[in-house]
Motif scaffolding. Structure first.
Motif, PDB file in Angstrom:
ATOM      1  N   CYS A  59       1.041  -1.278   0.130  1.00  0.00           N
ATOM      2  CA  CYS A  59       0.134   0.065   0.017  1.00  0.00           C
ATOM      3  C   CYS A  59       0.810   1.113   0.049  1.00  0.00           C
ATOM      4  O   CYS A  59       2.064   1.033   0.351  1.00  0.00           O
ATOM      5  N   LYS A  60       0.440   2.388  -0.327  1.00  0.00           N
ATOM      6  CA  LYS A  60       1.056   3.645  -0.525  1.00  0.00           C
ATOM      7  C   LYS A  60       1.747   4.012   0.781  1.00  0.00           C
ATOM      8  O   LYS A  60       2.846   4.626   0.902  1.00  0.00           O
ATOM      9  N   GLN A  61       1.080   3.754   2.021  1.00  0.00           N
ATOM     10  CA  GLN A  61       1.611   3.989   3.304  1.00  0.00           C
ATOM     11  C   GLN A  61       2.961   3.403   3.586  1.00  0.00           C
ATOM     12  O   GLN A  61       3.905   3.848   4.027  1.00  0.00           O
ATOM     13  N   CYS A  62       2.766   1.890   3.505  1.00  0.00           N
ATOM     14  CA  CYS A  62       3.880   1.154   3.856  1.00  0.00           C
ATOM     15  C   CYS A  62       5.029   1.296   2.705  1.00  0.00           C
ATOM     16  O   CYS A  62       6.042   1.227   3.207  1.00  0.00           O
ATOM     17  N   TYR A  63       4.814   1.583   1.231  1.00  0.00           N
ATOM     18  CA  TYR A  63       5.810   1.775   0.499  1.00  0.00           C
ATOM     19  C   TYR A  63       6.419   3.214   0.692  1.00  0.00           C
ATOM     20  O   TYR A  63       7.500   3.060   0.799  1.00  0.00           O
ATOM     21  N   GLY A  64       5.671   4.207   1.200  1.00  0.00           N
ATOM     22  CA  GLY A  64       6.439   5.447   1.845  1.00  0.00           C
ATOM     23  C   GLY A  64       7.261   5.086   2.863  1.00  0.00           C
ATOM     24  O   GLY A  64       8.409   5.673   2.813  1.00  0.00           O
ATOM     25  N   ARG A  65       6.848   4.326   3.587  1.00  0.00           N
ATOM     26  CA  ARG A  65       7.834   4.145   4.832  1.00  0.00           C
ATOM     27  C   ARG A  65       8.754   3.291   4.662  1.00  0.00           C
ATOM     28  O   ARG A  65       9.885   3.479   5.259  1.00  0.00           O
ATOM     29  N   LYS A  66       8.757   2.384   3.764  1.00  0.00           N
ATOM     30  CA  LYS A  66       9.865   1.553   3.691  1.00  0.00           C
ATOM     31  C   LYS A  66      10.780   1.790   2.533  1.00  0.00           C
ATOM     32  O   LYS A  66      12.115   1.729   2.723  1.00  0.00           O
ATOM     33  N   PHE A  67      10.310   2.439   1.441  1.00  0.00           N
ATOM     34  CA  PHE A  67      11.222   2.904   0.502  1.00  0.00           C
ATOM     35  C   PHE A  67      11.178   4.207   0.072  1.00  0.00           C
ATOM     36  O   PHE A  67      11.840   4.691  -0.743  1.00  0.00           O
ATOM     37  N   GLY A  68      10.321   5.074   1.007  1.00  0.00           N
ATOM     38  CA  GLY A  68      10.226   6.492   0.583  1.00  0.00           C
ATOM     39  C   GLY A  68      11.695   7.192   0.952  1.00  0.00           C
ATOM     40  O   GLY A  68      12.348   6.603   1.581  1.00  0.00           O
ATOM     41  N   PRO A  69      11.264   8.431   0.930  1.00  0.00           N
ATOM     42  CA  PRO A  69      12.623   9.492   1.321  1.00  0.00           C
ATOM     43  C   PRO A  69      13.045   9.024   2.719  1.00  0.00           C
ATOM     44  O   PRO A  69      12.358   8.839   3.673  1.00  0.00           O
ATOM     45  N   LYS A  70      14.521   9.190   2.769  1.00  0.00           N
ATOM     46  CA  LYS A  70      15.012   8.811   4.165  1.00  0.00           C
ATOM     47  C   LYS A  70      14.465   9.898   5.170  1.00  0.00           C
ATOM     48  O   LYS A  70      14.504  10.747   4.795  1.00  0.00           O
ATOM     49  N   GLY A  71      14.380   9.304   6.315  1.00  0.00           N
ATOM     50  CA  GLY A  71      14.106  10.368   7.406  1.00  0.00           C
ATOM     51  C   GLY A  71      12.411  10.326   7.691  1.00  0.00           C
ATOM     52  O   GLY A  71      12.332  10.538   8.924  1.00  0.00           O
ATOM     53  N   TYR A  72      11.982   9.687   6.957  1.00  0.00           N
ATOM     54  CA  TYR A  72      10.380   9.494   7.027  1.00  0.00           C
ATOM     55  C   TYR A  72       9.984   7.911   7.372  1.00  0.00           C
ATOM     56  O   TYR A  72      10.172   7.432   6.526  1.00  0.00           O
ATOM     57  N   GLY A  73       9.746   7.734   8.444  1.00  0.00           N
ATOM     58  CA  GLY A  73       9.277   6.283   8.550  1.00  0.00           C
ATOM     59  C   GLY A  73      10.007   5.597   9.765  1.00  0.00           C
ATOM     60  O   GLY A  73      10.041   6.030  10.746  1.00  0.00           O
ATOM     61  N   PHE A  74      10.694   4.260   9.445  1.00  0.00           N
ATOM     62  CA  PHE A  74      11.237   3.674  10.389  1.00  0.00           C
ATOM     63  C   PHE A  74      12.072   4.346  11.363  1.00  0.00           C
ATOM     64  O   PHE A  74      12.911   5.289  11.075  1.00  0.00           O
ATOM     65  N   GLY A  75      11.804   4.128  12.473  1.00  0.00           N
ATOM     66  CA  GLY A  75      12.913   4.893  13.628  1.00  0.00           C
ATOM     67  C   GLY A  75      12.196   6.149  14.086  1.00  0.00           C
ATOM     68  O   GLY A  75      12.416   6.573  14.974  1.00  0.00           O
ATOM     69  N   GLY A  76      10.993   6.637  13.218  1.00  0.00           N
ATOM     70  CA  GLY A  76      10.628   7.876  13.374  1.00  0.00           C
ATOM     71  C   GLY A  76       9.399   7.673  14.514  1.00  0.00           C
ATOM     72  O   GLY A  76       9.612   8.471  15.732  1.00  0.00           O
ATOM     73  N   GLY A  77       8.342   7.192  14.270  1.00  0.00           N
ATOM     74  CA  GLY A  77       7.137   7.151  15.031  1.00  0.00           C
ATOM     75  C   GLY A  77       6.128   8.057  14.570  1.00  0.00           C
ATOM     76  O   GLY A  77       5.198   7.918  15.094  1.00  0.00           O
ATOM     77  N   ALA A  78       6.320   9.021  13.858  1.00  0.00           N
ATOM     78  CA  ALA A  78       5.168  10.022  13.304  1.00  0.00           C
ATOM     79  C   ALA A  78       4.370   9.072  12.468  1.00  0.00           C
ATOM     80  O   ALA A  78       3.050   9.567  12.475  1.00  0.00           O
ATOM     81  N   GLY A  79       5.174   8.211  11.778  1.00  0.00           N
ATOM     82  CA  GLY A  79       4.269   7.410  10.849  1.00  0.00           C
ATOM     83  C   GLY A  79       3.061   6.736  11.594  1.00  0.00           C
ATOM     84  O   GLY A  79       1.894   6.506  11.053  1.00  0.00           O
ATOM     85  N   CYS A  80       3.294   6.293  12.913  1.00  0.00           N
ATOM     86  CA  CYS A  80       2.609   5.467  13.414  1.00  0.00           C
ATOM     87  C   CYS A  80       1.119   6.237  13.917  1.00  0.00           C
ATOM     88  O   CYS A  80       0.204   5.929  13.800  1.00  0.00           O
ATOM     89  N   LEU A  81       1.472   7.411  14.415  1.00  0.00           N
ATOM     90  CA  LEU A  81       0.782   8.325  14.501  1.00  0.00           C
ATOM     91  C   LEU A  81      -0.454   8.707  13.676  1.00  0.00           C
ATOM     92  O   LEU A  81      -1.614   8.840  13.885  1.00  0.00           O
ATOM     93  N   THR A  82       0.247   8.887  12.410  1.00  0.00           N
ATOM     94  CA  THR A  82      -0.642   9.105  11.373  1.00  0.00           C
ATOM     95  C   THR A  82      -1.550   7.824  10.919  1.00  0.00           C
ATOM     96  O   THR A  82      -2.925   8.323  10.885  1.00  0.00           O
TER      97      THR A  82
END
Ligand SMILES: [Zn+2]
Ligand SMILES: [Zn+2]
Length: 111
Positions: A59-82
């Motif tokens: 899905c676009k969300q997972c794709y963005g988190r896994k392969f998207g721009p660095k700094g957005y996603g894993f290790g962040g936490g903001a993604g979970c809130l969203t």
């Protein structure tokens, strides 16, 4: 002489034949509707909501988190809130709810 089967597309996920009635096009392949789900969160996908990566679909969300721009996603936490804020509304987009200038009815605050 061996029986020559008509050309049948095989689902990349379960490797079983995909018939027209149940096919979904994605990543240049044909999938079962039920197999056409995000490789990470297992959410059902549609040909309009899919993002592909090396033959896998997300899905676009997972794709963005896994392969998207660095700094957005894993290790962040903001993604979970969203994800959380949108999930209970059944919303794929959370932009609406986050919009500060949402136009409320004039007496909205009096209720
Ligand atoms: Zn399948
Ligand atoms: Zn996903």
């Amino acid at each position: 002489m061996p029986f020559k089967a008509p050309e049948v597309f095989r689902c990349p996920k379960c490797n079983k034949p995909v018939y027209a009635a149940e096919e979904v096009l994605g990543a240049g392949q044909k999938w079962h509707k039920l197999c056409f789900s995000c490789g990470l969160c297992k959410k059902m996908l549609e040909s309009t909501t899919v993002a592909e990566h090396e033959g896998q679909v997300f899905c676009k969300q997972c794709y963005g988190r896994k392969f998207g721009p660095k700094g957005y996603g894993f290790g962040g936490g903001a993604g979970c809130l969203t994800m959380d804020s949108g999930a209970h509304l059944g919303n794929k987009e959370t932009a609406m709810t986050n919009k500060p200038n949402y136009q409320a009815p004039p007496n909205f605050f009096l209720n």
